[in-house]
Every structure is written in C-alpha cells, then in structure tokens.
Design an enzyme around this catalytic site. Structure first.
Site: not given
Length: 355
Positions: A242, A324, A326
């Site tokens: 990001c 992202h 994750e």
C-alpha cells in the site's frame, strides 16, 4: 430535531441521528466493504479521515477485539445507514463520534462524482449546523499534516518472534497487525521499527528483508522510510504494501499522485500481467503510483482503472503490492505475496548494486 450534523465541503449540511457524541473534522471517504467493519475501523490508514460505510447495516456480527488491526479506532468519525448498539458502544468508549439514519448512498455518489472532500461533524444534544460548519472551516484552514506517521507508528522497536526463516525489518508507517501475523505465520521474526527509523536502527536488527508498511496520508511525507529504501537498495530485498509501494516507487525515481476518491473495499479486481490471472483484493488507499520510473516494472494492474497494483525489480530484489495481500477479513486470493517476499531471502537476492 436532529442531534447530528455533517457539514460538507460542497456546501451542504446533512442531518442525521447521533449515536456517539462529539465534534470532529477530517477527509470524508467511503468503503464498499460489507464485512470487516472491525478491521476497517482499526486500520491506521484511516487516520484523519471520516469513514462512511456504503453497506447499510454495520455491526450485525458484533465487535471482537481479536479482529482488530490496531489497539483503537483510527478514523475521526464513523458514518453508516444504521449502526448496531455494539458498534455504537465501542465508538462511545473511545470517544469517536458516530452517526447514522442518513442517506449514505447519496454521500457515496457525491464522493465518487466530486472526490474525497473535507467535512465537519457535530454530534450530541447540543449539536447545531453552525457547530458542524465551524469544524469544516477549521478543517479547511488546516495545513497538510506532514508528520502523520507519528500518530500511527510505534514509538519504540517491537519484536515478534516467528522463527528462523527470515529476519524482517518492518518500518511501521501505520502497519496493520495482520501483516505482522502473516510474516510470523511463515516462520519469520519481525522487528517493527518506528516510521522515522534511521539506517543505524535497521543495521542493529541485521535483517534479511526491509519491509515498508501501509499507512495514512501522502507518501512524500514519509521521507525517512524513503531514505531507508535508497540506503539498502541492492543490499537487502525490499518489499512494500500500500503506502509502502508508493514509498518504494518514490525512492526509485517514480512519482505518486492523489486519486479522486481512492480504492477502499474488499472487491477490487487485480490482473497479473504475467499470468493474466485476476484476483479479488482488499484495498484502502487515496494515493497511487502515477509513474513507476524506469527502474520498476509494473507487474499487476487494477482491472477497473489500470492503476499499478504491483511493482518489481527482479535484479534488485524489490517486490511491492498496492493492495493488502493479508486481506483481513478477506478475500485471501493473494496471500502468496508473503511467500514471494521470503523467497527473495532464500534466493539470496538481490544480486545487483544499487548504483
């Protein structure tokens, strides 16, 4: 009579129902996520923003601290068509204003058409339109916050023991907790360093990877992190997520720019240019890499608008993602990014000098 007022930069004042009292100001943005409200509200990338949920009901599966991405609510205020009592109580406990019973579809449409805008909010039994306008005026008069990293970063280094697969120096520009978890789960030991860490701080960790985290605001304000990338480029693999991708791009001669209303949600399609595979991703950013420069290859793009979602320099051991990977609470299509980062260590990359 309403007990909440939202003053917008376009001149409107919107009436609403006050759920958690207070006065505040910030940049009005929206997310299209329909789950993961706990993760969104604790994401440090929302610092200094007023978060509007486009999904109409927020709070339908409660509030559990194990889902948090940080230790407190990060936006200045929260807006929804309807909040459940649990979310309201959570906001009240942290003195974060919250409002509902307004047309969030209209707010989202306005942001999409006019861009993210400044706003002022007054909530409570004594709230007035004038008070909301005062907050808006104060927001308009604020100079750009160039040290926003101080709000969201650790003050002192922290260590998360994972194992011997790699030692990661994670520069905390506002890191989500699940980034750390994703690395630890892969047997990496993560040293979380402040956003203004020096080369000496990194050297003390003796890392295998330099990792720049996500975070709020304009990436050009994270000069120390950019300098670290320049310092260690060619000596260590470099990764970023990001804001981290944007910082890396700036350090390697690229440039970044502010988007009209950003990407915020859990349904952004991204295409890998090598495999032509499309994955769904979680995103939260208002800036993007406008020009990657001549040292980074664009490896992935956003299907909707063509913006850069992945960058790499194989010779220098650089790999980044704008979204992202994750992806807490999901989707989990791109978790293999963390495997790719640790593969740079096992491959003994990078191999080329930074000059």
């Amino acid at each position: 009579m309403s007990d909440a007022y939202l003053a917008l930069e376009d001149g409107r004042v919107v009436e609403a129902r006050g759920r958690a009292p207070g006065r505040t100001r910030g940049e009005l943005v929206f997310t299209t996520a329909y789950t993961g409200y706990e993760e969104s509200l604790t994401d440090p990338s929302y610092a200094e923003q007023v978060l509007t949920f486009s999904y109409p009901l927020i709070g339908n599966y409660g509030v559990r601290s194990e889902r948090f991405e940080s230790d407190h609510i990060q936006p200045q205020a929260a807006i929804a068509r309807e909040f459940t009592e649990e979310v309201v109580e959570w906001c009240e406990s942290e003195d974060v204003p919250a409002i509902d019973h307004l047309d969030t579809r209209d707010l989202v449409t306005s942001i999409r058409e006019e861009g993210a805008m400044k706003c002022g909010l007054a909530v409570g039994p004594d709230a007035t339109p004038e008070a909301a306008k005062e907050e808006l005026d104060a927001c308009k008069g604020m100079s750009e916050h160039t040290d926003i990293g101080a709000q969201v970063s650790v003050d002192d280094p922290e260590v998360y023991e994972g194992g011997a697969a790699a030692t990661v120096a994670l520069i905390d520009c506002g890191a989500k907790g699940s980034i750390i978890d994703s690395l630890v789960e892969r047997n990496a030991t993560v040293h979380v360093l402040p956003y203004d860490a020096t080369p000496a701080d990194v050297a003390a960790v003796d890392p295998d990877v330099l990792f720049i985290s996500n975070g709020p605001g304009d990436p050009v304000n994270f000069e120390a992190a950019e300098q670290l990338v320049s310092e260690y480029l060619g000596d260590l693999p470099v990764a970023g997520i990001c804001l981290g991708q944007q910082v890396v791009a700036n350090a390697l001669g690229g440039s970044t720019e502010k988007m009209a209303f950003g990407h915020r949600g859990v349904n952004q399609p991204v295409r890998d240019l090598e495999t032509d595979r499309v994955v769904m991703t979680t995103q939260n950013h208002g800036y993007t890499v406008g020009d990657p420069g001549d040292r980074l290859d664009v490896t992935q793009v956003n299907v909707n608008d063509g913006t850069a979602e992945g960058l790499a320099n194989e010779d220098l051991g650089v790999i980044t993602r704008q979204y992202h990977p994750e992806a807490n609470p999901g989707p989990h299509d791109s978790l293999d990014f963390f495997d790719d980062v640790l593969d740079l260590v096992s491959a003994d990359a990078p191999v080329a000098a930074s000059d």
